[in-house]
Design a protein around this motif. Structure first.
Motif, short mmCIF file in Angstrom:
data_model
loop_
_atom_site.label_atom_id
_atom_site.label_comp_id
_atom_site.label_asym_id
_atom_site.label_seq_id
_atom_site.Cartn_x
_atom_site.Cartn_y
_atom_site.Cartn_z
N ARG A 16 0.78 -1.15 -0.17
CA ARG A 16 0.08 0.05 -0.01
C ARG A 16 0.98 1.25 -0.10
N GLN A 17 1.95 0.87 0.52
CA GLN A 17 2.89 2.33 0.66
C GLN A 17 3.61 2.39 -0.67
N ARG A 20 1.15 4.03 -3.01
CA ARG A 20 0.82 5.76 -2.47
C ARG A 20 2.03 6.46 -3.22
N CYS A 78 2.68 -2.67 -8.91
CA CYS A 78 1.79 -2.83 -7.79
C CYS A 78 0.22 -3.22 -8.42
N ALA A 101 -3.70 2.12 -2.33
CA ALA A 101 -3.11 2.81 -1.09
C ALA A 101 -3.88 3.11 -0.12
#
Length: 117
Positions: A16-17, A20, A78, A101
């Motif tokens: 998720r990071q 982002r 991702c 994210a």
């Protein structure tokens, strides 16, 4: 008869990071292409089907790549299994990265005819 692909596990905090950071970097690169960093090009030979592809990556956009030049498609590591046309980066890829994210939601269906799972 082919089987449906096995669903991916829920994204980790690290995934998720990365999503982002990728969304922020892509928005910055669209606003100012000089922030993309150095471009690298590699030829990838695929055994099945027997063909090759040219992959372009940029130093400041980890995980983002263009396949087969200007007329090719884009992908991000991702978002495994998804490809995007150039016109879909802002409209679909970045929102998909942001949804991953912020809510931990992976894309499940194409939102346009130019994108395939």
């Amino acid at each position: 008869m082919s089987r449906a692909p096995k669903p991916l596990p829920p994204p980790t905090a690290e995934e998720r990071q990365r999503a982002r950071e990728a969304a922020v970097a892509l928005r910055a690169a669209i606003a100012d292409p000089s922030t993309m960093g150095a471009r690298a090009v590699a030829h990838v030979d695929l055994v099945r089907p027997r063909r090759g592809e040219w992959w372009e990556t940029w130093a400041n956009l980890p995980g983002f790549a263009r396949v087969n030049g200007r007329r090719g498609h884009y992908f991000h590591t991702c978002l495994p299994g998804w490809t995007y046309a150039r016109s879909e980066i802002v409209a679909e890829m970045i929102p998909d990265l942001e949804a991953l994210a912020e809510q931990g939601v992976r894309p499940t269906e194409a939102t346009s005819t130019g994108r395939a799972a």
